[in-house]
Design a protein around this motif. Structure first.
Motif, PDB file in Angstrom:
ATOM      1  N   THR A   1       0.807  -1.223   0.000  1.00  0.00           N
ATOM      2  CA  THR A   1       0.000   0.000   0.000  1.00  0.00           C
ATOM      3  C   THR A   1       0.844   1.278   0.000  1.00  0.00           C
ATOM      4  OG1 THR A   1      -0.195  -0.061   2.405  1.00  0.00           O
ATOM      5  CG2 THR A   1      -1.972  -1.087   1.141  1.00  0.00           C
ATOM      6  N   ASP A   2       1.975   1.258   0.700  1.00  0.00           N
ATOM      7  CA  ASP A   2       2.779   2.477   0.812  1.00  0.00           C
ATOM      8  C   ASP A   2       3.773   2.662  -0.329  1.00  0.00           C
ATOM      9  OD1 ASP A   2       1.447   2.912   3.178  1.00  0.00           O
ATOM     10  OD2 ASP A   2       3.103   2.208   4.444  1.00  0.00           O
ATOM     11  N   TYR A   3       4.186   1.574  -0.961  1.00  0.00           N
ATOM     12  CA  TYR A   3       5.221   1.689  -1.981  1.00  0.00           C
ATOM     13  C   TYR A   3       4.825   1.100  -3.330  1.00  0.00           C
ATOM     14  CZ  TYR A   3       8.108   2.956   1.984  1.00  0.00           C
ATOM     15  OH  TYR A   3       8.610   3.580   3.093  1.00  0.00           O
ATOM     16  N   ALA A   4       4.503  -0.186  -3.355  1.00  0.00           N
ATOM     17  CA  ALA A   4       4.265  -0.874  -4.628  1.00  0.00           C
ATOM     18  C   ALA A   4       3.134  -0.254  -5.434  1.00  0.00           C
ATOM     19  CB  ALA A   4       4.008  -2.357  -4.388  1.00  0.00           C
ATOM     20  N   THR A   5       1.975  -0.074  -4.843  1.00  0.00           N
ATOM     21  CA  THR A   5       0.832   0.458  -5.593  1.00  0.00           C
ATOM     22  C   THR A   5       1.013   1.925  -5.965  1.00  0.00           C
ATOM     23  OG1 THR A   5      -0.354   0.961  -3.552  1.00  0.00           O
ATOM     24  CG2 THR A   5      -0.802  -1.174  -4.589  1.00  0.00           C
ATOM     25  N   LYS A   6       1.903   2.622  -5.263  1.00  0.00           N
ATOM     26  CA  LYS A   6       2.162   4.034  -5.567  1.00  0.00           C
ATOM     27  C   LYS A   6       3.392   4.210  -6.459  1.00  0.00           C
ATOM     28  CE  LYS A   6       0.193   5.652  -1.231  1.00  0.00           C
ATOM     29  NZ  LYS A   6       0.452   6.314   0.053  1.00  0.00           N
ATOM     30  N   SER A   7       4.021   3.091  -6.837  1.00  0.00           N
ATOM     31  CA  SER A   7       5.263   3.127  -7.630  1.00  0.00           C
ATOM     32  C   SER A   7       6.304   4.029  -6.978  1.00  0.00           C
ATOM     33  CB  SER A   7       4.977   3.595  -9.057  1.00  0.00           C
ATOM     34  OG  SER A   7       4.135   2.683  -9.705  1.00  0.00           O
ATOM     35  N   LYS A   8       6.367   3.966  -5.671  1.00  0.00           N
ATOM     36  CA  LYS A   8       7.299   4.784  -4.908  1.00  0.00           C
ATOM     37  C   LYS A   8       8.580   3.982  -4.652  1.00  0.00           C
ATOM     38  CE  LYS A   8       7.550   7.393  -0.595  1.00  0.00           C
ATOM     39  NZ  LYS A   8       6.819   7.750   0.634  1.00  0.00           N
ATOM     40  N   PRO A   9       9.726   4.536  -5.007  1.00  0.00           N
ATOM     41  CA  PRO A   9      10.984   3.816  -4.775  1.00  0.00           C
ATOM     42  C   PRO A   9      11.211   3.536  -3.298  1.00  0.00           C
ATOM     43  CG  PRO A   9      11.333   5.743  -6.160  1.00  0.00           C
ATOM     44  CD  PRO A   9       9.930   5.829  -5.625  1.00  0.00           C
ATOM     45  N   VAL A  10      11.853   2.407  -3.035  1.00  0.00           N
ATOM     46  CA  VAL A  10      12.133   2.014  -1.662  1.00  0.00           C
ATOM     47  C   VAL A  10      13.467   1.272  -1.626  1.00  0.00           C
ATOM     48  CG1 VAL A  10      10.893  -0.177  -1.835  1.00  0.00           C
ATOM     49  CG2 VAL A  10      11.183   0.872   0.387  1.00  0.00           C
ATOM     50  N   ILE A  11      14.181   1.454  -0.536  1.00  0.00           N
ATOM     51  CA  ILE A  11      15.417   0.699  -0.320  1.00  0.00           C
ATOM     52  C   ILE A  11      15.150  -0.272   0.821  1.00  0.00           C
ATOM     53  CG2 ILE A  11      17.825   0.807   0.410  1.00  0.00           C
ATOM     54  CD1 ILE A  11      17.911   3.635  -0.821  1.00  0.00           C
ATOM     55  N   ILE A  12      15.341  -1.540   0.539  1.00  0.00           N
ATOM     56  CA  ILE A  12      15.131  -2.573   1.552  1.00  0.00           C
ATOM     57  C   ILE A  12      16.501  -2.935   2.113  1.00  0.00           C
ATOM     58  CG2 ILE A  12      14.272  -4.895   1.992  1.00  0.00           C
ATOM     59  CD1 ILE A  12      12.421  -4.446  -0.480  1.00  0.00           C
ATOM     60  N   THR A  13      16.663  -2.829   3.412  1.00  0.00           N
ATOM     61  CA  THR A  13      17.951  -3.105   4.041  1.00  0.00           C
ATOM     62  C   THR A  13      17.872  -4.352   4.924  1.00  0.00           C
ATOM     63  OG1 THR A  13      17.444  -1.654   5.901  1.00  0.00           O
ATOM     64  CG2 THR A  13      18.614  -0.665   4.045  1.00  0.00           C
ATOM     65  N   ASN A  14      19.043  -4.865   5.267  1.00  0.00           N
ATOM     66  CA  ASN A  14      19.153  -6.020   6.167  1.00  0.00           C
ATOM     67  C   ASN A  14      18.309  -7.203   5.718  1.00  0.00           C
ATOM     68  OD1 ASN A  14      20.888  -4.548   7.881  1.00  0.00           O
ATOM     69  ND2 ASN A  14      19.108  -3.559   8.795  1.00  0.00           N
ATOM     70  N   LEU A  15      18.390  -7.509   4.446  1.00  0.00           N
ATOM     71  CA  LEU A  15      17.606  -8.594   3.879  1.00  0.00           C
ATOM     72  C   LEU A  15      18.554  -9.673   3.362  1.00  0.00           C
ATOM     73  CD1 LEU A  15      14.692  -9.424   3.074  1.00  0.00           C
ATOM     74  CD2 LEU A  15      15.126  -8.328   0.883  1.00  0.00           C
ATOM     75  N   ASP A  16      18.479 -10.840   3.934  1.00  0.00           N
ATOM     76  CA  ASP A  16      19.298 -11.956   3.475  1.00  0.00           C
ATOM     77  C   ASP A  16      18.560 -12.685   2.363  1.00  0.00           C
ATOM     78  OD1 ASP A  16      21.376 -11.565   5.336  1.00  0.00           O
ATOM     79  OD2 ASP A  16      20.255 -12.631   6.875  1.00  0.00           O
ATOM     80  N   VAL A  17      19.153 -12.701   1.181  1.00  0.00           N
ATOM     81  CA  VAL A  17      18.511 -13.381   0.053  1.00  0.00           C
ATOM     82  C   VAL A  17      19.269 -14.626  -0.382  1.00  0.00           C
ATOM     83  CG1 VAL A  17      17.341 -11.323  -0.810  1.00  0.00           C
ATOM     84  CG2 VAL A  17      19.628 -11.901  -1.654  1.00  0.00           C
ATOM     85  N   THR A  18      20.443 -14.859   0.210  1.00  0.00           N
ATOM     86  CA  THR A  18      21.188 -16.064  -0.117  1.00  0.00           C
ATOM     87  C   THR A  18      21.439 -16.871   1.152  1.00  0.00           C
ATOM     88  OG1 THR A  18      23.321 -14.928   0.084  1.00  0.00           O
ATOM     89  CG2 THR A  18      22.347 -15.032  -2.112  1.00  0.00           C
ATOM     90  N   SER A  19      21.435 -18.184   1.000  1.00  0.00           N
ATOM     91  CA  SER A  19      21.642 -19.051   2.165  1.00  0.00           C
ATOM     92  C   SER A  19      23.108 -19.107   2.584  1.00  0.00           C
ATOM     93  CB  SER A  19      21.133 -20.463   1.869  1.00  0.00           C
ATOM     94  OG  SER A  19      21.801 -21.009   0.753  1.00  0.00           O
ATOM     95  N   LYS A  20      24.005 -18.710   1.691  1.00  0.00           N
ATOM     96  CA  LYS A  20      25.434 -18.635   1.983  1.00  0.00           C
ATOM     97  C   LYS A  20      25.934 -17.259   1.553  1.00  0.00           C
ATOM     98  CE  LYS A  20      26.048 -23.525   1.214  1.00  0.00           C
ATOM     99  NZ  LYS A  20      26.528 -24.568   0.337  1.00  0.00           N
ATOM    100  N   LYS A  21      26.990 -16.797   2.195  1.00  0.00           N
ATOM    101  CA  LYS A  21      27.553 -15.499   1.826  1.00  0.00           C
ATOM    102  C   LYS A  21      28.225 -15.608   0.458  1.00  0.00           C
ATOM    103  CE  LYS A  21      30.324 -11.733   3.530  1.00  0.00           C
ATOM    104  NZ  LYS A  21      31.045 -11.174   4.644  1.00  0.00           N
ATOM    105  N   TRP A  22      27.869 -14.726  -0.456  1.00  0.00           N
ATOM    106  CA  TRP A  22      28.412 -14.745  -1.801  1.00  0.00           C
ATOM    107  C   TRP A  22      29.664 -13.884  -1.881  1.00  0.00           C
ATOM    108  CZ3 TRP A  22      24.346 -14.785  -6.279  1.00  0.00           C
ATOM    109  CH2 TRP A  22      23.577 -15.951  -6.190  1.00  0.00           C
ATOM    110  N   THR A  23      30.784 -14.491  -1.603  1.00  0.00           N
ATOM    111  CA  THR A  23      32.069 -13.829  -1.755  1.00  0.00           C
ATOM    112  C   THR A  23      32.590 -14.160  -3.155  1.00  0.00           C
ATOM    113  OG1 THR A  23      33.251 -15.770  -0.947  1.00  0.00           O
ATOM    114  CG2 THR A  23      32.569 -14.123   0.714  1.00  0.00           C
ATOM    115  N   PHE A  24      33.646 -13.479  -3.574  1.00  0.00           N
ATOM    116  CA  PHE A  24      34.233 -13.822  -4.872  1.00  0.00           C
ATOM    117  C   PHE A  24      34.723 -15.268  -4.864  1.00  0.00           C
ATOM    118  CE2 PHE A  24      34.430  -9.221  -5.560  1.00  0.00           C
ATOM    119  CZ  PHE A  24      33.930  -9.170  -6.857  1.00  0.00           C
TER     120      PHE A  24
END
Length: 136
Positions: free
Chosen positions: A5-28
């Motif tokens: 309601t606050d971002y997606a439907t209003k097409s308002k940019p947002v920065i999402i922080t502290n979000l783990d999207v990988t099960s392992k740390k992706w180092t080089f």
């Protein structure tokens, strides 16, 4: 729900922080393990290109070689040899499910994005978008 309601439907940019999207740390180092023997299509900006984002495939390189050259170049930008190996090359929109399922299995798409437009394209429509993300 507030995200919708606050971002997606209003097409308002947002920065999402502290979000783990990988099960392992992706180092080089971790990426090198998964991409070592994979041949990567590297892209470079081409003025006047009709390709997506103006990026044309200009070179193919093994994953470990590209990542090593990239990290060495960034650590020592004064090295003319390293600049010659990887001159402003990009790995762009490289499908993990299609070309590196082992890395793809480590990714969890955040709930905010599971129903994006491309995920709603019909199966078998010839676009392959639905099954090619996430990508590098």
């Amino acid at each position: 729900e507030s995200f919708l309601t606050d971002y997606a439907t209003k097409s308002k940019p947002v920065i999402i922080t502290n979000l783990d999207v990988t099960s392992k740390k992706w180092t080089f180092s971790h990426l090198k393990q998964h991409l070592a023997e994979t041949t990567l299509p590297l892209k470079q900006h081409a003025t006047g290109s009709r390709e997506w984002a103006g990026l044309e495939t200009t070179k193919h390189m093994k994953g470990d070689q590209f990542l090593s050259a990239f990290t060495d170049t960034k650590a020592s930008c004064s090295s003319p040899q390293k600049k010659k190996e990887v001159p402003d090359l990009y790995l762009f929109d490289y499908s993990l499910p299609l070309y590196c399922p082992s890395l793809s299995s480590e990714v969890t798409i955040p709930k905010y994005f599971v129903n994006d437009f491309l995920q709603r394209t019909p199966a078998g429509c010839g676009l392959m978008y639905r099954d090619s993300w996430p990508s590098l």
